[in-house]
Design an enzyme around this catalytic site. Sequence first.
Site, short mmCIF file in Angstrom:
data_model
loop_
_atom_site.label_atom_id
_atom_site.label_comp_id
_atom_site.label_asym_id
_atom_site.label_seq_id
_atom_site.Cartn_x
_atom_site.Cartn_y
_atom_site.Cartn_z
N GLY A 108 0.85 -1.18 0.00
CA GLY A 108 0.00 0.00 0.00
C GLY A 108 0.88 1.23 0.00
O GLY A 108 1.50 1.54 -1.01
N LEU A 109 0.96 1.90 1.15
CA LEU A 109 1.77 3.12 1.28
C LEU A 109 1.37 4.14 0.22
O LEU A 109 2.22 4.70 -0.48
CB LEU A 109 3.27 2.78 1.18
CG LEU A 109 3.84 1.93 2.32
CD1 LEU A 109 5.09 1.19 1.91
CD2 LEU A 109 4.14 2.81 3.55
N HIS A 110 0.06 4.33 0.09
CA HIS A 110 -0.45 5.35 -0.82
C HIS A 110 -1.87 5.72 -0.43
O HIS A 110 -2.49 5.06 0.40
CB HIS A 110 -0.39 4.85 -2.28
CG HIS A 110 -1.29 3.70 -2.58
ND1 HIS A 110 -0.84 2.39 -2.70
CD2 HIS A 110 -2.63 3.63 -2.76
CE1 HIS A 110 -1.87 1.60 -2.95
NE2 HIS A 110 -2.97 2.33 -3.00
N ALA A 111 -2.35 6.79 -1.06
CA ALA A 111 -3.77 7.17 -0.95
C ALA A 111 -4.29 7.33 -2.37
O ALA A 111 -3.50 7.38 -3.33
CB ALA A 111 -3.91 8.48 -0.18
N ARG A 123 -3.22 4.28 3.22
CA ARG A 123 -3.36 2.93 3.74
C ARG A 123 -2.05 2.15 3.65
O ARG A 123 -1.25 2.34 2.73
CB ARG A 123 -4.49 2.17 3.04
CG ARG A 123 -4.19 1.37 1.78
CD ARG A 123 -3.97 2.22 0.57
NE ARG A 123 -4.92 3.30 0.41
CZ ARG A 123 -6.08 3.19 -0.20
NH1 ARG A 123 -6.41 2.06 -0.76
NH2 ARG A 123 -6.86 4.24 -0.32
#
Length: 141
Positions: free
Chosen positions: A47-50, A95
Amino acid sequence: MQVVKYMFQPHGDERGQLIALEEFKDIPFRIKRVYFMYDTLEGVVRGLHAHKTLEQILVCIHGSCKIKLDNGRETKIIPLEKPYEGLYVPSSMWREMFDFSPDAVLLVFASELYDENDYIRDYGEFKKYIADKEKEKSEGI
Ligand code: TYD
């Protein structure tokens, strides 16, 4: 932060369990894409993104994992370990998925096709995006 979880209805009988998910009924949006993650290695954080517009429902249909949600002000960690539980992830939410068990299968229903332009992959950029949105809201734009 309000965490929205969907409890799906299992159609269980003497043969076992079955869950059916329909768009706009069990899933609150048109399902444009489905993908899943498996064989995730120990210690991996995904994830590590929006997303700017995309919404998702995450279901850990086998094994377990944890999801960290961050709306720019608050963070929450939600364990996912039941195939009948769906975690709703709205747009503008950072997230991270982690703590995958070796047998984990994380299924994702997404409201949009894959579009790299919808991603915010830099955390500083995400914080700025949220701050700009809040400023626009307070100024009534
Ligand atoms: P990535 O965005 O790194 O996954 P995560 O956010 O879960 O860490 O995606 C991994 C790779 O898969 C990357 O090369 C993009 C590709 N991909 C697609 O082609 N289509 C998709 O729907 C998704 C989610 C990823």
